[in-house]
Design an enzyme around this catalytic site. Structure first.
Site, PDB file in Angstrom:
ATOM      1  N   PHE A  22       0.876  -1.180   0.000  1.00  0.00           N
ATOM      2  CA  PHE A  22       0.000   0.000   0.000  1.00  0.00           C
ATOM      3  C   PHE A  22       0.914   1.233   0.000  1.00  0.00           C
ATOM      4  O   PHE A  22       1.859   1.300   0.768  1.00  0.00           O
ATOM      5  CB  PHE A  22      -0.860  -0.009   1.264  1.00  0.00           C
ATOM      6  CG  PHE A  22      -2.154   0.715   1.146  1.00  0.00           C
ATOM      7  CD1 PHE A  22      -3.347   0.028   0.946  1.00  0.00           C
ATOM      8  CD2 PHE A  22      -2.210   2.098   1.239  1.00  0.00           C
ATOM      9  CE1 PHE A  22      -4.562   0.703   0.847  1.00  0.00           C
ATOM     10  CE2 PHE A  22      -3.401   2.776   1.135  1.00  0.00           C
ATOM     11  CZ  PHE A  22      -4.595   2.084   0.943  1.00  0.00           C
ATOM     12  N   ALA A  56       0.132  -1.808   6.115  1.00  0.00           N
ATOM     13  CA  ALA A  56       0.694  -1.656   7.459  1.00  0.00           C
ATOM     14  C   ALA A  56       0.015  -2.562   8.484  1.00  0.00           C
ATOM     15  O   ALA A  56       0.637  -2.993   9.449  1.00  0.00           O
ATOM     16  CB  ALA A  56       0.582  -0.199   7.890  1.00  0.00           C
ATOM     17  N   GLU A  58      -0.777  -5.555   8.195  1.00  0.00           N
ATOM     18  CA  GLU A  58      -0.178  -6.899   8.162  1.00  0.00           C
ATOM     19  C   GLU A  58       1.267  -6.908   8.682  1.00  0.00           C
ATOM     20  O   GLU A  58       1.835  -7.992   8.918  1.00  0.00           O
ATOM     21  CB  GLU A  58      -0.184  -7.449   6.724  1.00  0.00           C
ATOM     22  CG  GLU A  58      -1.521  -7.956   6.225  1.00  0.00           C
ATOM     23  CD  GLU A  58      -2.539  -6.836   5.957  1.00  0.00           C
ATOM     24  OE1 GLU A  58      -2.122  -5.742   5.527  1.00  0.00           O
ATOM     25  OE2 GLU A  58      -3.736  -7.055   6.200  1.00  0.00           O
ATOM     26  N   HIS A  88     -10.411   5.075   9.078  1.00  0.00           N
ATOM     27  CA  HIS A  88      -9.569   3.917   8.769  1.00  0.00           C
ATOM     28  C   HIS A  88      -8.119   4.179   9.154  1.00  0.00           C
ATOM     29  O   HIS A  88      -7.427   3.308   9.662  1.00  0.00           O
ATOM     30  CB  HIS A  88      -9.679   3.629   7.257  1.00  0.00           C
ATOM     31  CG  HIS A  88      -9.339   2.235   6.876  1.00  0.00           C
ATOM     32  ND1 HIS A  88     -10.045   1.157   7.348  1.00  0.00           N
ATOM     33  CD2 HIS A  88      -8.381   1.732   6.069  1.00  0.00           C
ATOM     34  CE1 HIS A  88      -9.520   0.058   6.838  1.00  0.00           C
ATOM     35  NE2 HIS A  88      -8.518   0.371   6.068  1.00  0.00           N
ATOM     36  N   PHE A 113      10.098   0.771  13.701  1.00  0.00           N
ATOM     37  CA  PHE A 113       8.852   1.342  13.188  1.00  0.00           C
ATOM     38  C   PHE A 113       9.153   2.340  12.068  1.00  0.00           C
ATOM     39  O   PHE A 113       9.314   3.533  12.300  1.00  0.00           O
ATOM     40  CB  PHE A 113       8.102   2.023  14.340  1.00  0.00           C
ATOM     41  CG  PHE A 113       6.739   2.532  13.978  1.00  0.00           C
ATOM     42  CD1 PHE A 113       5.761   1.684  13.496  1.00  0.00           C
ATOM     43  CD2 PHE A 113       6.419   3.873  14.139  1.00  0.00           C
ATOM     44  CE1 PHE A 113       4.495   2.155  13.177  1.00  0.00           C
ATOM     45  CE2 PHE A 113       5.156   4.359  13.832  1.00  0.00           C
ATOM     46  CZ  PHE A 113       4.194   3.488  13.337  1.00  0.00           C
TER      47      PHE A 113
HETATM   48  N1  INI Z   1      -2.439   0.354   4.519  1.00  0.00           N
HETATM   49  C1  INI Z   1      -1.312   1.127   4.526  1.00  0.00           C
HETATM   50  O1  INI Z   1      -0.200   0.600   4.616  1.00  0.00           O
HETATM   51  N2  INI Z   1      -1.428   2.479   4.406  1.00  0.00           N
HETATM   52  C2  INI Z   1      -2.641   3.118   4.318  1.00  0.00           C
HETATM   53  O2  INI Z   1      -2.650   4.373   4.190  1.00  0.00           O
HETATM   54  C3  INI Z   1      -3.811   2.339   4.331  1.00  0.00           C
HETATM   55  N3  INI Z   1      -5.095   2.974   4.239  1.00  0.00           N
HETATM   56  O3  INI Z   1      -5.166   4.196   4.148  1.00  0.00           O
HETATM   57  O4  INI Z   1      -6.129   2.335   4.271  1.00  0.00           O
HETATM   58  C4  INI Z   1      -3.680   0.924   4.427  1.00  0.00           C
HETATM   59  N4  INI Z   1      -4.755   0.111   4.436  1.00  0.00           N
HETATM   60  C5  INI Z   1      -4.664  -1.305   4.175  1.00  0.00           C
HETATM   61  C6  INI Z   1      -4.395  -2.111   5.440  1.00  0.00           C
HETATM   62  O5  INI Z   1      -3.080  -1.910   5.913  1.00  0.00           O
HETATM   63  C7  INI Z   1      -4.564  -3.615   5.175  1.00  0.00           C
HETATM   64  O6  INI Z   1      -3.643  -4.031   4.217  1.00  0.00           O
HETATM   65  C8  INI Z   1      -5.967  -3.983   4.697  1.00  0.00           C
HETATM   66  O7  INI Z   1      -6.960  -3.441   5.553  1.00  0.00           O
HETATM   67  C9  INI Z   1      -6.132  -5.533   4.674  1.00  0.00           C
HETATM   68  O8  INI Z   1      -6.015  -6.072   5.994  1.00  0.00           O
END
Ligand code: INI
Length: 154
Positions: A22, A56, A58, A88, A113
């Site tokens: 992401f 993040a 995961e 979120h 981190f």
């Molecule tokens: N994951 C990120 O690493 N950064 C983000 O900004 C983000 N937003 O904004 O939603 C994000 N979402 C995904 C999340 O980390 C999981 O991969 C997903 O929910 C599946 O469990």
């Protein structure tokens, strides 16, 4: 007074990196800085393992997999959580930071981190880019420092 820190030296130190897909353009900037600094500190490329995860949220579990493998002296988690219009952000950023701290304290293996939490994309890019914030480089240094403290200082 005895200061317990030693000069930073990554020789022989094994590093696991968890990279979040992401916002991967930001993560790639962080990775660039991390690799460059690890190399500068003497970490061999053979001693670095990298795994990509969806986001993040995961990252803590992937960090735990690295720790459980017993093959790493420190783990670096890299990614970016950028605030949007929804709550979120708070869930993802909060769980990522709490989870990373938990793995670190529960296992005694440093988990760094390197997940940026920013208001917008531009801020994340500024902090990640090697020419400006170089957060990846800072994380590499923190990983080596903590691995050395864990191994040599107490
Ligand atoms: N994951 C990120 O690493 N950064 C983000 O900004 C983000 N937003 O904004 O939603 C994000 N979402 C995904 C999340 O980390 C999981 O991969 C997903 O929910 C599946 O469990």
């Amino acid at each position: 007074m005895k200061e317990l820190n030693l000069p930073l030296d990554g020789t022989g130190i094994q590093i696991g990196i968890v990279a979040c897909r992401f916002n991967d353009a930001i993560t790639n900037q962080l990775l660039e800085g991390t690799f460059a600094r690890l190399e500068k500190l003497g970490v061999s490329d053979d001693n670095i393992d990298l795994v990509w995860v969806a986001g993040a949220f995961e990252a803590p579990l992937a960090a735990k997999f690295f720790v459980d493998s017993k093959k790493v002296d420190a783990v670096i988690c890299l990614g970016a959580v950028i605030r949007g219009e929804t709550p979120h952000f708070d869930y993802v950023a909060g769980e990522a930071s709490a989870g990373i701290m938990r793995v670190s304290l529960d296992t005694g293996i440093p988990v760094i981190f390197g997940i940026l939490t920013t208001e917008d994309y531009a801020q994340a890019l500024e902090r990640a880019a090697v020419e400006s914030g170089d957060k990846g480089g800072d994380c590499a240094e923190a990983a080596i420092e903590m691995a050395q403290i864990a191994r040599d200082s107490f």
